[in-house]
Write an enzyme that holds these catalytic residues in place. Structure first.
Site, PDB file in Angstrom:
ATOM      1  N   ASN A 227      91.576 118.828  -5.576  1.00 28.11           N
ATOM      2  CA  ASN A 227      91.369 119.342  -6.935  1.00 28.11           C
ATOM      3  C   ASN A 227      90.218 120.344  -6.865  1.00 28.11           C
ATOM      4  OD1 ASN A 227      90.925 119.821  -9.615  1.00 28.11           O
ATOM      5  ND2 ASN A 227      90.123 117.779 -10.090  1.00 28.11           N
TER       6      ASN A 227
ATOM      7  N   LYS B  28      89.163 122.242  -9.077  1.00 28.01           N
ATOM      8  CA  LYS B  28      88.476 122.436 -10.374  1.00 28.01           C
ATOM      9  C   LYS B  28      88.313 123.940 -10.635  1.00 28.01           C
ATOM     10  CE  LYS B  28      86.336 117.995  -9.644  1.00 28.01           C
ATOM     11  NZ  LYS B  28      85.365 117.003 -10.075  1.00 28.01           N
TER      12      LYS B  28
ATOM     13  N   HIS C  99      92.766 114.501 -16.508  1.00 31.69           N
ATOM     14  CA  HIS C  99      91.515 114.354 -15.749  1.00 31.69           C
ATOM     15  C   HIS C  99      90.372 114.100 -16.729  1.00 31.69           C
ATOM     16  CE1 HIS C  99      88.103 115.166 -13.193  1.00 31.69           C
ATOM     17  NE2 HIS C  99      88.905 115.070 -12.155  1.00 31.69           N
TER      18      HIS C  99
ATOM     19  N   GLU D 106      87.377 114.992 -16.820  1.00 27.90           N
ATOM     20  CA  GLU D 106      86.563 116.150 -17.204  1.00 27.90           C
ATOM     21  C   GLU D 106      87.214 116.883 -18.367  1.00 27.90           C
ATOM     22  OE1 GLU D 106      86.195 118.064 -13.397  1.00 27.90           O
ATOM     23  OE2 GLU D 106      84.726 116.573 -12.751  1.00 27.90           O
TER      24      GLU D 106
ATOM     25  N   GLU E  60      90.527 106.986 -11.151  1.00 26.38           N
ATOM     26  CA  GLU E  60      89.297 107.762 -11.014  1.00 26.38           C
ATOM     27  C   GLU E  60      88.213 107.173 -11.901  1.00 26.38           C
ATOM     28  OE1 GLU E  60      90.333 111.646  -9.150  1.00 26.38           O
ATOM     29  OE2 GLU E  60      89.790 112.033 -11.219  1.00 26.38           O
TER      30      GLU E  60
ATOM     31  N   GLY F 141      82.174 113.051  -8.754  1.00 27.32           N
ATOM     32  CA  GLY F 141      81.122 114.035  -8.539  1.00 27.32           C
ATOM     33  C   GLY F 141      79.724 113.441  -8.427  1.00 27.32           C
TER      34      GLY F 141
ATOM     35  N   SER G 130      84.344 110.860  -5.483  1.00 31.97           N
ATOM     36  CA  SER G 130      83.423 110.962  -4.346  1.00 31.97           C
ATOM     37  C   SER G 130      84.031 110.509  -3.025  1.00 31.97           C
ATOM     38  CB  SER G 130      82.122 110.197  -4.637  1.00 31.97           C
ATOM     39  OG  SER G 130      81.473 110.760  -5.756  1.00 31.97           O
TER      40      SER G 130
HETATM   41  C1  PEP Z   1      87.948 114.689  -9.121  1.00 36.80           C
HETATM   42  O1  PEP Z   1      87.475 115.578  -9.794  1.00 36.80           O
HETATM   43  O2  PEP Z   1      89.107 114.322  -9.328  1.00 36.80           O
HETATM   44  C2  PEP Z   1      87.117 114.094  -8.104  1.00 36.80           C
HETATM   45  C3  PEP Z   1      87.530 112.977  -7.570  1.00 36.80           C
HETATM   46  O3  PEP Z   1      85.966 114.741  -7.783  1.00 36.80           O
HETATM   47  P1  PEP Z   1      84.945 114.351  -6.594  1.00 36.80           P
HETATM   48  O4  PEP Z   1      85.758 114.123  -5.373  1.00 36.80           O
HETATM   49  O5  PEP Z   1      84.042 115.544  -6.490  1.00 36.80           O
HETATM   50  O6  PEP Z   1      84.239 113.119  -7.046  1.00 36.80           O
END
Ligand code: PEP
Length: 251
Positions: A9, A11, A95, A97, A167, A173, A212
């Site tokens: 992803n 982003k 997602h 975010e 998630e 993040g 992460s």
């Molecule tokens: C995500 O945005 O779906 C995500 C898992 O981000 P990160 O790996 O940076 O935590």
């Protein structure tokens, strides 16, 4: 266990030049990995670039959102059929975010999930709890109700051709991934929740972990029974780290 799936992803990162470098590195580093499926979800403007660079590789591409509507006067929106025009095969839905910043309701997310499926795109449905919800011990209730919105409206059979990504919001993040036991326990809950309505759909459902993920924790996470791969944000912007994660999935 399923064949593993690792989804990048990106982003809102990248530009034509840096994408070219990163996709070139993906192709070089990942072409030999035969035991895992790899998808990269790019910002909308770069779908054409992803299509041009990836179309003869085994790396698939997709988007990070789509409109809940099919066509019409919806300024700024991008429809499922537009994504199909650029060869996308996957789309991330709901997602956190987006759910937080753009106030996406579970109902909107459910509609988008069906838009994707009706147009032949595989939805990657993101579910997960906040830290406060986990500390209060209500994480299964939260994730269960996110799934219920879809199950109650469209039935559980729709999960047969879908991907769910667990998630935890507190892990995205932050550098603080869920432990493999925490993730496995939620993945098992998600699969059993769908199984209660439709066993076949639950059996074929791929459940990814996101939050992460890095090359080190991927090794522990991906051996768990119900973890079918990962959704990767930050580490997908570094070809070497992303390769490490894909290698962990391919083992
Ligand atoms: C995500 O945005 O779906 C995500 C898992 O981000 P990160 O790996 O940076 O935590």
């Amino acid at each position: 266990m399923h064949r593993k799936l690792v989804v990048a992803n990106w982003k809102m990162h990248g530009n034509l030049a840096s994408n070219k470098q990163l996709l070139t590195a993906y192709i070089e580093k990942l072409s030999h990995l035969k035991n895992t499926d790899v998808v990269v979800c790019v910002p909308y403007p770069y779908l054409a670039q992803a299509q041009a660079m990836l179309q003869n590789t085994h790396i698939a591409w997709g988007a990070q959102n789509l409109s809940k509507d099919t066509v019409g006067a919806f300024t700024g929106e991008v429809s499922a059929s537009m994504l199909k025009d650029f060869g996308a095969t996957y789309v991330i839905i709901g997602h956190s975010e987006r759910a937080t910043a753009y106030c996406e309701s579970d109902e909107n997310i459910a509609t988008k999930f069906m838009q994707a499926q009706q147009h032949g795109l595989t939805p990657i449905l993101c579910v997960g709890e906040t830290l406060i919800e986990r500390e209060a011990g209500v994480m299964q209730m939260v994730v269960g109700s996110q799934l219920d919105t879809i199950i109650n409206t469209y039935g559980a059979a729709v999960f047969a051709n879908a991907v769910v990504s667990y998630e935890p919001i507190w892990a995205i993040g932050t550098g603080l991934a869920a432990s493999s036991d925490q993730a496995q326990s939620m993945h098992e809950f998600i699969r059993s929740k769908v199984a209660a309505y439709d066993l076949a759909a639950a059996t074929s459902l791929k459940i990814l972990y996101g939050g992460s993920v890095n090359p080190q924790n991927a090794v522990q996470l991906f051996v768990m029974q119900d973890i079918d791969g990962g959704l990767v944000g930050k580490c997908s912007l570094n070809a070497q780290e992303f390769e490490g994660i894909c290698r962990a999935a391919a083992q």
